[in-house]
Design an enzyme around this catalytic site. Structure first.
Site, mmCIF file in Angstrom:
data_model
loop_
_atom_site.group_PDB
_atom_site.id
_atom_site.type_symbol
_atom_site.label_atom_id
_atom_site.label_comp_id
_atom_site.label_asym_id
_atom_site.label_seq_id
_atom_site.Cartn_x
_atom_site.Cartn_y
_atom_site.Cartn_z
ATOM 1 N N LEU A 52 1.790 -6.533 -2.236
ATOM 2 C CA LEU A 52 2.586 -7.242 -3.372
ATOM 3 C C LEU A 52 3.769 -6.204 -3.466
ATOM 4 O O LEU A 52 4.935 -6.874 -3.299
ATOM 5 C CB LEU A 52 1.652 -7.272 -4.521
ATOM 6 N N GLY A 76 3.430 8.502 8.390
ATOM 7 C CA GLY A 76 3.285 7.181 7.688
ATOM 8 C C GLY A 76 3.410 7.243 6.039
ATOM 9 O O GLY A 76 3.882 8.337 5.585
ATOM 10 N N TYR A 121 -10.906 -4.546 9.339
ATOM 11 C CA TYR A 121 -10.340 -3.384 8.893
ATOM 12 C C TYR A 121 -11.419 -2.607 7.955
ATOM 13 O O TYR A 121 -11.460 -1.223 7.901
ATOM 14 C CB TYR A 121 -9.266 -3.680 8.054
ATOM 15 N N ASN A 171 1.307 8.844 16.056
ATOM 16 C CA ASN A 171 1.756 8.005 17.348
ATOM 17 C C ASN A 171 3.156 7.240 17.168
ATOM 18 O O ASN A 171 3.516 6.505 17.835
ATOM 19 C CB ASN A 171 0.662 7.173 18.207
ATOM 20 N N LEU A 172 3.399 7.177 15.861
ATOM 21 C CA LEU A 172 4.568 6.409 15.280
ATOM 22 C C LEU A 172 4.387 4.844 15.362
ATOM 23 O O LEU A 172 5.460 4.015 15.650
ATOM 24 C CB LEU A 172 5.805 6.947 15.974
ATOM 25 N N SER A 182 -10.808 3.692 1.321
ATOM 26 C CA SER A 182 -10.193 2.603 0.606
ATOM 27 C C SER A 182 -11.002 1.941 -0.402
ATOM 28 O O SER A 182 -12.330 1.724 -0.176
ATOM 29 C CB SER A 182 -9.551 1.557 1.963
ATOM 30 N N LYS A 194 -12.996 1.224 8.109
ATOM 31 C CA LYS A 194 -13.005 2.251 7.051
ATOM 32 C C LYS A 194 -14.502 2.752 6.818
ATOM 33 O O LYS A 194 -14.481 4.057 6.577
ATOM 34 C CB LYS A 194 -12.499 1.911 5.715
ATOM 35 N N ASP A 205 -9.104 -12.977 -1.423
ATOM 36 C CA ASP A 205 -8.819 -12.455 -2.464
ATOM 37 C C ASP A 205 -9.842 -12.632 -3.764
ATOM 38 O O ASP A 205 -10.447 -13.836 -3.669
ATOM 39 C CB ASP A 205 -7.411 -12.556 -3.010
ATOM 40 N N TYR A 245 -8.901 4.961 -2.044
ATOM 41 C CA TYR A 245 -7.684 4.543 -2.692
ATOM 42 C C TYR A 245 -8.011 3.142 -3.117
ATOM 43 O O TYR A 245 -8.245 2.329 -2.329
ATOM 44 C CB TYR A 245 -6.397 4.670 -2.081
ATOM 45 N N PHE A 246 -7.086 2.830 -4.300
ATOM 46 C CA PHE A 246 -7.007 1.520 -4.649
ATOM 47 C C PHE A 246 -5.820 1.089 -4.220
ATOM 48 O O PHE A 246 -5.497 0.799 -3.323
ATOM 49 C CB PHE A 246 -7.378 1.130 -6.204
HETATM 50 P P1 NAD Z 1 0.707 3.841 7.408
HETATM 51 O O1 NAD Z 1 0.775 2.875 8.480
HETATM 52 O O2 NAD Z 1 2.076 4.084 6.727
HETATM 53 O O3 NAD Z 1 0.271 5.482 7.931
HETATM 54 C C1 NAD Z 1 -0.692 5.398 9.059
HETATM 55 C C2 NAD Z 1 -0.183 6.208 9.925
HETATM 56 O O4 NAD Z 1 -0.712 6.631 11.073
HETATM 57 C C3 NAD Z 1 1.338 5.760 10.773
HETATM 58 O O5 NAD Z 1 2.391 6.635 10.998
HETATM 59 C C4 NAD Z 1 0.731 5.263 12.270
HETATM 60 O O6 NAD Z 1 1.900 5.404 13.076
HETATM 61 C C5 NAD Z 1 -0.377 6.347 12.677
HETATM 62 N N1 NAD Z 1 -1.216 6.044 13.388
HETATM 63 C C6 NAD Z 1 -2.243 4.757 13.382
HETATM 64 N N2 NAD Z 1 -2.881 5.013 14.418
HETATM 65 C C7 NAD Z 1 -2.617 6.161 15.095
HETATM 66 C C8 NAD Z 1 -3.273 6.538 16.224
HETATM 67 N N3 NAD Z 1 -4.265 6.078 16.957
HETATM 68 N N4 NAD Z 1 -3.068 7.814 16.642
HETATM 69 C C9 NAD Z 1 -1.725 8.353 15.870
HETATM 70 N N5 NAD Z 1 -1.203 8.070 14.717
HETATM 71 C C10 NAD Z 1 -1.725 6.661 14.482
HETATM 72 O O7 NAD Z 1 -0.262 3.776 6.331
HETATM 73 P P2 NAD Z 1 -0.587 4.241 4.950
HETATM 74 O O8 NAD Z 1 -0.332 3.181 3.842
HETATM 75 O O9 NAD Z 1 0.122 5.441 4.750
HETATM 76 O O10 NAD Z 1 -2.383 4.691 5.021
HETATM 77 C C11 NAD Z 1 -2.612 5.530 5.443
HETATM 78 C C12 NAD Z 1 -4.060 5.605 5.244
HETATM 79 O O11 NAD Z 1 -4.484 5.292 3.977
HETATM 80 C C13 NAD Z 1 -4.695 4.659 6.325
HETATM 81 O O12 NAD Z 1 -5.969 5.366 6.885
HETATM 82 C C14 NAD Z 1 -5.232 3.365 5.233
HETATM 83 O O13 NAD Z 1 -6.332 2.765 5.802
HETATM 84 C C15 NAD Z 1 -5.651 4.188 4.327
HETATM 85 N N6 NAD Z 1 -5.237 3.317 2.940
HETATM 86 C C16 NAD Z 1 -4.032 2.596 2.856
HETATM 87 C C17 NAD Z 1 -3.928 1.850 1.611
HETATM 88 C C18 NAD Z 1 -2.772 1.154 1.302
HETATM 89 O O14 NAD Z 1 -2.511 0.322 0.750
HETATM 90 N N7 NAD Z 1 -1.513 1.849 1.959
HETATM 91 C C19 NAD Z 1 -4.833 1.740 0.744
HETATM 92 C C20 NAD Z 1 -5.942 2.484 0.889
HETATM 93 C C21 NAD Z 1 -6.498 3.202 2.146
HETATM 94 C C1 WQD Z 2 -2.241 -7.341 -4.623
HETATM 95 C C2 WQD Z 2 -2.318 -8.815 -5.502
HETATM 96 C C3 WQD Z 2 -2.660 -10.665 -4.237
HETATM 97 C C4 WQD Z 2 1.037 -10.425 -1.784
HETATM 98 C C5 WQD Z 2 -5.007 -4.556 0.009
HETATM 99 C C6 WQD Z 2 -5.863 -4.213 1.153
HETATM 100 C C7 WQD Z 2 -6.768 -3.201 0.435
HETATM 101 C C8 WQD Z 2 -5.974 -1.696 0.477
HETATM 102 C C9 WQD Z 2 -4.629 -2.158 -0.616
HETATM 103 C C10 WQD Z 2 -5.934 -0.502 2.474
HETATM 104 C C11 WQD Z 2 -3.404 -9.425 -4.983
HETATM 105 C C12 WQD Z 2 -1.377 -10.597 -4.781
HETATM 106 C C13 WQD Z 2 0.052 -10.171 -2.695
HETATM 107 C C14 WQD Z 2 1.898 -11.236 -2.078
HETATM 108 C C15 WQD Z 2 0.637 -11.714 -4.037
HETATM 109 N N1 WQD Z 2 -5.370 -1.296 1.500
HETATM 110 N N2 WQD Z 2 -0.240 -10.964 -3.780
HETATM 111 N N3 WQD Z 2 1.685 -12.101 -3.213
HETATM 112 O O1 WQD Z 2 -5.137 -7.110 -1.468
HETATM 113 O O2 WQD Z 2 -5.377 -5.663 -3.622
HETATM 114 O O3 WQD Z 2 -5.353 -4.622 -1.450
HETATM 115 O O4 WQD Z 2 -4.008 -2.994 -0.099
HETATM 116 O O5 WQD Z 2 -7.110 -0.084 2.543
HETATM 117 O O6 WQD Z 2 -7.739 -2.961 1.648
HETATM 118 O O7 WQD Z 2 -6.790 -5.543 1.155
HETATM 119 O O8 WQD Z 2 -3.204 -5.752 -2.082
HETATM 120 O O9 WQD Z 2 -0.929 -5.734 -2.285
HETATM 121 O O10 WQD Z 2 -2.008 -7.357 -0.767
HETATM 122 O O11 WQD Z 2 -2.268 -7.737 -3.219
HETATM 123 O O12 WQD Z 2 0.581 -12.704 -5.192
HETATM 124 O O13 WQD Z 2 2.591 -11.269 -1.414
HETATM 125 O O14 WQD Z 2 -1.333 -9.310 -5.145
HETATM 126 O O15 WQD Z 2 -3.232 -11.896 -4.230
HETATM 127 O O16 WQD Z 2 -3.989 -10.314 -6.317
HETATM 128 P P1 WQD Z 2 -4.983 -5.963 -2.196
HETATM 129 P P2 WQD Z 2 -2.130 -6.558 -2.069
#
Ligand code: NAD
Ligand code: WQD
Length: 346
Positions: A209, A17, A158, A39-40, A133, A162, A304, A186-187
């Protein structure tokens, strides 16, 4: 099928991912042996091939296409490799989808984590870094930077998965001798690897975004929808704390090393400590790509709030981690990835 090895390996779940693949590259570059389970369901194998090329590995990375809800499949991975620690990324992560399909989120994220931790107990693997998160924090409507000690409270299934996953790991650390676990909250991750060959590859229309903006910049989407212009912020649009994915990747390696200090259970925020509005992000991407990025003002998105900011003090003081890449670099790297790979990895 991966080749068995007695060398110590870091198991990276979700390693194909977005954040997982960048972290795998950083691990490999720092000399770690890595085995990937994914698991892709939201990715593909191509980033693993690109890691091999970028890192100059003679062999493909050990990879198992296994679902974490498949306990027996997971056991076989632990049997096959000498796994000494785990970085657990694998999860479903779309906030909106989780509201409509909560059971799918609970089954995937919670059952997957239970299987993983049970298998770790069975094989005596006691070191884990977990992808958490900022979504686990209760909303701070005053926009204060969030500390690890802030009140918790999630507004989506979701987010609740977490928080449950954090708690599952905490309870195991408390119950079992010798466990070490670091929760990384993470933010807003964005950016891409500076080579322009690895980045985020949303399978559908992006929810977040920055991938949305970059698909508008490349012409795949028509215009950015700015969700809300009446927030209590400097220009009325939402403020978030963006962090470069390679800074995040480096933080995971720092956390992995820290597990050997035997500190038990720890939590760290990962963010920059500064916030940008939606309009500032659009302007920064416009600057990076030298193209106009059309946008339209839309109503607020449900759930939001005005401002979500990270207080990175604890990570800086105790983990020794601070971000190195600024907004300009996030946008430049994101744009390089988008331009070189207009259709992602496909
Ligand atoms: P992503 O979807 O790109 O990566 C997650 C990976 O996990 C994917 O490759 C998916 O195929 C795999 N996966 C999901 N369920 C699975 C399962 N049951 N078995 C095996 N593989 C599985 O997401 P990402 O953005 O890389 O996020 C990674 C982690 O970070 C996640 O746990 C997410 O909750 C957390 N996180 C992401 C963000 C964000 O904004 N991207 C922010 C905070 C936290
Ligand atoms: C950022 C800002 C939107 C899309 C999310 C998850 C959080 C974490 C990170 C996993 C906000 C605005 C967005 C668009 C917009 N993920 N926006 N137009 O909501 O801060 O966080 O991702 O853990 O749990 O909630 O991120 O990128 O969706 O939004 O104006 O098409 O952009 O309103 O102010 P968010 P985001």
């Amino acid at each position: 099928m991966a080749v068995a090895s007695s060398l110590p390996h870091v198991l990276v779940t979700g390693g194909a991912g977005f954040i997982g693949s960048h972290t795998v590259l950083e691990l490999v570059n720092q000399g770690y042996n890595v085995v990937v389970v994914d698991n892709l369901c939201n990715s593909c194998e191509e980033p693993l091939r690109r890691i091999q090329k970028l890192a100059g590995l003679p062999q493909p990375l050990p990879f198992h296409n296994i679902d974490l809800t498949d306990r027996e499949g997971l056991r076989q991975v632990f049997q096959q490799h000498n796994i000494t620690s785990v970085i657990h990324f694998a999860a479903l992560k779309a906030v909106g989808e989780s509201v409509h399909k909560p059971l799918m989120y609970y089954r995937n994220n919670i059952t997957g984590t239970l299987n993983l931790v049970e298998t770790m107990v069975e094989f005596g693997v006691k070191n884990i870094v977990f992808s958490s998160s900022a979504t686990v924090y209760a909303a701070d409507y005053d926009g204060n930077a969030l500390r690890e000690s802030n009140e918790l409270g999630c507004t989506s299934p979701y987010g609740r998965t977490k928080l449950f996953m954090e708690n599952i790991i905490k309870d195991v650390v408390d119950a079992e001798q010798g466990w070490n676990a670091i929760m990384l909250r993470y933010f807003n991750p964005t950016g891409a690897h500076e080579s322009g060959t690895m980045g985020e590859d949303p399978q559908q229309i992006p929810n977040n975004l920055m991938p949305y903006i970059s698909q508008v910049a490349i012409g795949k989407l028509e215009k950015v929808h700015v969700f809300g212009t009446d927030y209590n912020t400097r220009d009325g649009t939402g403020v978030r704390d963006y962090i470069h994915v390679m800074d995040l990747a480096e933080a995971h390696v720092v956390a992995l090393k820290r597990l050997t200090n035997n500190n038990g259970y720890e939590i760290f925020n990962l963010g920059s400590g500064t916030g940008q509005t939606v309009l500032e992000m659009i302007a920064a991407m416009k600057e990076a790509c030298g193209r106009d990025i059309p946008y339209v003002n839309d109503p607020r998105r449900a759930g939001d709030i005005d401002t979500i900011l990270c207080d990175p003090t604890k990570a800086s003081k105790e983990l020794g981690f601070t971000v190195h890449r600024d907004l300009k670099q996030m946008c430049a790297d994101l744009w390089r990835w988008q331009q070189n790979n207009p259709n992602g990895y496909s």
